[in-house]
Design an enzyme around this catalytic site. Structure first.
Site, PDB file in Angstrom:
ATOM      1  N   GLU B  18      35.159  45.934  19.932  1.00  0.00           N
ATOM      2  CA  GLU B  18      35.359  45.987  18.478  1.00  0.00           C
ATOM      3  C   GLU B  18      34.098  45.601  17.713  1.00  0.00           C
ATOM      4  OE1 GLU B  18      39.466  44.567  17.206  1.00  0.00           O
ATOM      5  OE2 GLU B  18      39.185  43.659  19.183  1.00  0.00           O
ATOM      6  N   SER B 154      42.548  46.049  17.323  1.00  0.00           N
ATOM      7  CA  SER B 154      42.266  47.394  16.800  1.00  0.00           C
ATOM      8  C   SER B 154      43.042  48.494  17.494  1.00  0.00           C
ATOM      9  CB  SER B 154      40.764  47.704  16.891  1.00  0.00           C
ATOM     10  OG  SER B 154      40.045  46.805  16.096  1.00  0.00           O
ATOM     11  N   TYR B 223      40.683  52.645  10.677  1.00  0.00           N
ATOM     12  CA  TYR B 223      39.321  52.531  10.152  1.00  0.00           C
ATOM     13  C   TYR B 223      38.805  53.775   9.456  1.00  0.00           C
ATOM     14  CZ  TYR B 223      39.733  48.322  12.841  1.00  0.00           C
ATOM     15  OH  TYR B 223      40.178  47.129  13.336  1.00  0.00           O
ATOM     16  N   ARG B 262      46.201  36.520  10.139  1.00  0.00           N
ATOM     17  CA  ARG B 262      47.059  37.638   9.756  1.00  0.00           C
ATOM     18  C   ARG B 262      48.081  37.838  10.860  1.00  0.00           C
ATOM     19  NH1 ARG B 262      44.447  42.103  10.832  1.00  0.00           N
ATOM     20  NH2 ARG B 262      45.965  42.822  12.364  1.00  0.00           N
ATOM     21  N   ASP B 264      51.153  40.239  12.337  1.00  0.00           N
ATOM     22  CA  ASP B 264      51.725  41.585  12.278  1.00  0.00           C
ATOM     23  C   ASP B 264      53.203  41.496  12.631  1.00  0.00           C
ATOM     24  OD1 ASP B 264      48.703  43.049  13.691  1.00  0.00           O
ATOM     25  OD2 ASP B 264      49.218  42.491  11.639  1.00  0.00           O
ATOM     26  N   GLU B 277      52.269  40.032  16.753  1.00  0.00           N
ATOM     27  CA  GLU B 277      51.076  39.311  17.189  1.00  0.00           C
ATOM     28  C   GLU B 277      50.405  38.675  15.985  1.00  0.00           C
ATOM     29  OE1 GLU B 277      49.453  43.206  18.524  1.00  0.00           O
ATOM     30  OE2 GLU B 277      47.613  42.425  17.661  1.00  0.00           O
ATOM     31  N   ASN B 279      46.505  37.246  14.420  1.00  0.00           N
ATOM     32  CA  ASN B 279      45.074  37.447  14.538  1.00  0.00           C
ATOM     33  C   ASN B 279      44.368  36.298  13.827  1.00  0.00           C
ATOM     34  OD1 ASN B 279      42.456  38.541  14.455  1.00  0.00           O
ATOM     35  ND2 ASN B 279      43.300  40.607  14.425  1.00  0.00           N
ATOM     36  N   GLY B 283      40.534  41.382  10.533  1.00  0.00           N
ATOM     37  CA  GLY B 283      39.531  42.317  10.036  1.00  0.00           C
ATOM     38  C   GLY B 283      39.342  42.162   8.534  1.00  0.00           C
TER      39      GLY B 283
END
Lengths: 447, 315
Positions: B18, B154, B223, B262, B264, B277, B279, B283
């Site tokens: 990533e 990602s 992205y 963050r 999800d 999950e 993070n 990002g």
């Protein structure tokens, strides 16, 4: 993420309290031209961001190794050029290109048997641009361009941008196979398809490494002429043969059936961005108009730099030095492959930058790339070089840039990757099929 | 050290899969901070990093690394050894959060719903044979399933499996990125990302951002603007939106995360909120969810990031 059918996304049954409109983060989404719809960021392209790091042995790039260039001499030349001809170097110039340079280009092309007139030459910003302009003036959306299987990724990108369909014709150790070309063109004609161009890299092919044999060249020209197809001969590597003199260019055998593309990128240096096209008279007129509308004129500063280099320095000697340098690297690559990857097979190029490696049965070069990046080695998966998703069982390895030691180390790492991938594929009994989607250009330094 | 005009060193890049995303996150955050007058330097994770940080002695390091060594806590451990304050989760909690199976287990113990799952290293298949284990997966967890690397981001190596025949292929794709696979039940519902920030008063959930993609929410969808439609705030009822925020904050706390994260989630048709999950280094690119959530809440990004910097220094 991959799947077989789109998932059902059910929005909550509860009433929404916020009625904000969704955004796609791009206010111009509906404005883009149709021809951009194929442009996508792929995770493969992002993986190449890692490939440029020094920890990674990159066998992916097509960058020439420039450390042998006489930089002090070139610096002095540059200073002198600006001092004596600065106002010309800094100014707009002719849309067709500097006249002296065009004459000098004839001297370069003569080494491959081409006999032309300076008026036939159009100087462009790299031969990549010449490729783009030729496609622009000939190809309508839906037209067919016939190319070798595999073909240069930068060319495929151009053909896609103009919404052509590329049909590949198989090659073998002697290059494009004339009979298969004839069959392909006949079949396309029968199907009512309009074929505008035959695109070929006849010498030390990128990515395949092979060259079209002398015997096949006139036959291919005859076949193309018979079908009314213009040959686009792209020849950046012709003077970089290791052990033999250059073969005569196809342009030397046909004045009006061939558009020839040449470049200083590999015989001198890519940074100046100077290439050229040689085209039949009427085509050349249109090319100049197209070039003027694209860039107004090629860079005078760059053209004068190349022109003074050709006048003052031993450019032939430099090409000879490059040949030695790349030969040594080719040897390292081939020896390393024989030692570490005996179950694969590969082309042994007698010039240029690349070897085209076929992976052992069942392996997919694109799927294997993340593992390779983890193992700190990079290559370009074969799928990049096909329009139609083929090529997953091949990879292109370039030997132009890394030192012979690094090349050996890279192949050693690659062998570990292949071993691990094989274990995995055998474990789950999957085999490589056609890749799920086509590969898009990795970027200029990898082309 | 100056709290009013701190010198921040952003870490971006590294050698993970990533890297590209990380470089963009780093660039964007640096720009936003500079826009509000914070002095920022940006550093890659390479042989120059330790000497550069030693010489520079920034007031704060903000790692914006995605993927292994960046997100698993190891680079954070190095910064900790250098004795420089860092923005975000400490190395040990980072390592826990980086592992999907472990973080799912931790949040489940805290009473948060998460889809049923198994964790299989590649070696397990060597030992037991692929066929029998895959049959069991089908029978016990049922389809559809999601196969993903146990550590990764990602959506690299992630597959939604709806037919049994596809399962081997999904395993191979997953193992290209990591040596351990997480296989969990796929939950249908509204997909949301809930970002949590703590500017000094404890973790607070930003508005949930809803993700709607045509096709899978893969790397391209994340992205490349255009494939995905984002709703910020998400189209949830007030009650569900609040619940999603509570789950994200609960996960943030249960995992010992700090400053920024963050989570999800999927909100299913019955209104149940499922944890997928978390993070700890989300990002921050042009298409990322946290900046969108912050803007939906009316924050100026630069000011928000500066508050996070100040809160880290004051802590």
């Amino acid at each position: 993420m991959t799947e077989q059918q789109p998932p059902v996304r059910v929005t909550s049954g509860h009433p929404t309290s916020t009625a904000a409109a969704g955004t796609r983060l791009d206010p111009w989404l509906d404005s883009y031209a149709d021809r951009t719809h194929a442009m996508r960021a792929s995770e493969i392209r992002a993986l190449f961001a890692v490939a440029n790091r020094p920890e990674v042995v990159s066998l992916a790039g097509g960058m020439p190794f420039l450390e042998g260039l006489p930089l002090d001499d070139l610096a002095e030349l540059a200073a002198r050029t600006i001092a004596t001809r600065g106002l010309t170097a800094m100014q707009y110039g002719s849309g067709q290109g500097d006249e002296t340079l065009r004459e000098q280009i004839l001297d370069v092309m003569r080494l491959e048997g081409i006999d032309a007139h300076p008026d036939d030459v159009v100087v462009t910003t790299g031969s990549q641009q010449a490729l783009d302009l030729v496609t622009r003036i000939f190809v309508d959306p839906g037209d067919v361009v016939v190319a070798e299987a595999p073909s240069y990724v930068g060319a495929l990108g151009v053909f896609r941008a103009y919404e052509a369909e590329v049909v590949h014709v198989p090659i073998d150790a002697d290059g494009l196979v004339p009979e298969l070309l004839d069959d392909t063109l006949t079949a396309l004609a029968r199907a009512g398809r309009r074929v505008k161009l035959l695109y070929t890299v006849p010498n030390f092919h990128n990515p395949a490494g092979v060259s079209i044999s002398l015997e096949r060249r006139p036959r291919i020209l005859e076949i193309a002429a018979r079908h009314g197809v213009l040959v686009l001969e792209d020849n950046p590597y012709g003077l970089l043969g290791f052990d033999r003199e250059p073969l005569p260019a196809m342009r030397s055998m046909s004045d009006d059936g061939v558009i020839y593309l040449g470049s200083f990128s590999k015989t001198f240096a890519p940074g100046y961005r100077v290439g050229w096209a040689v085209a039949p008279h009427a085509v050349r007129e249109k090319l100049v108009l197209a070039s003027e509308s694209a860039i107004l004129c090629p860079s005078n500063a760059s053209q004068l730099a190349i022109s003074t280099y050709l006048q003052t320095c031993d450019w032939r000697g430099q090409i000879k030095a490059y040949r030695e340098q790349y030969r040594e690297r080719r040897d390292a690559m081939v020896d390393a492959l024989a030692e570490h990857l005996p179950d694969a097979s590969w082309t042994v190029p007698d010039g240029g930058f690349y070897t085209w490696v076929r992976l052992p049965e069942g392996l997919d070069a694109k799927d294997m790339l993340p593992r390779a990046v983890t193992a700190r080695v990079a290559y370009v998966p074969g799928t990049a070089f096909y329009f139609d998703g083929q090529g997953a069982d091949h990879m292109r390895l370039s030997f132009c840039f890394p030192t012979p030691e690094r090349i050996r180390e890279g192949v050693r790492r690659l062998a570990g990757v292949v071993r691990a991938e094989r274990e995995l594929v055998e474990l789950f009994g999957t085999s490589s099929g056609t890749s799920r989607d086509t590969m898009h250009a990795p970027g200029p330094d990898l082309a | 050290m100056s709290v009013t005009s701190p010198r921040v060193a952003v870490l971006a890049g590294g050698l993970s899969h990533e890297r590209d995303v990380s470089l963009r996150s780093g660039r964007r955050v640096a720009e936003a901070l500079r826009g509000v007058g914070v002095e920022v330097t940006v550093h890659d994770v390479d042989a120059d990093l330790v000497p550069a940080l030693t010489q520079l002695r920034p007031d704060l390091v903000w790692p914006l690394l995605h993927g292994a060594s960046g997100e698993d806590g190891s680079v954070r451990d190095v910064v900790r050894l250098l004795g420089i304050p860092m923005l975000g989760t400490d190395p040990r909690a980072s390592r826990v959060a980086w592992s999907k199976p472990i973080s799912k287990t931790v949040v489940a113990r805290a009473g948060i719903a998460t889809p049923d799952f198994v964790t299989f290293p590649q070696t397990l298949f060597h030992e037991l044979g692929a066929g029998p284990v895959l049959e069991l997966l089908d029978a016990r967890l049922g389809l559809p399933l999601v196969v993903k690397p146990s550590r990764g981001g990602s959506a690299l190596g992630v597959s939604l499996v709806t037919t049994h025949d596809y399962l081997p292929r999904a395993m191979v794709d997953c193992f290209s990125y990591s040596d351990t696979a997480l296989v969990e039940r796929a939950v249908e519902g509204v997909e949301v990302g809930v970002s949590v920030v703590d500017t000094g008063d404890g973790p607070i959930a930003l508005p949930a951002v809803e993700i709607v993609t045509d096709g899978p929410y893969d790397y391209d969808a994340r992205y490349n603007p255009g494939r995905t439609e984002y709703f910020a705030p998400a189209r949830l009822s007030a009650g569900l939106a609040r619940r999603a925020g509570e789950v994200a904050v609960a996960a943030h706390r249960a995992l010992g995360l700090e400053r920024i994260s963050r989570t999800d989630l999927i909100v299913d048709p019955a209104g149940e909120v499922w944890f997928l999950e978390v993070n700890s280094s989300p990002g921050m690119t042009e298409t990322s969810l946290l900046p969108q959530a912050a803007e939906a809440a009316g924050h100026n990004l630069g000011e928000l990031y500066r508050s996070l910097v100040r809160a880290s220094l004051a802590a």
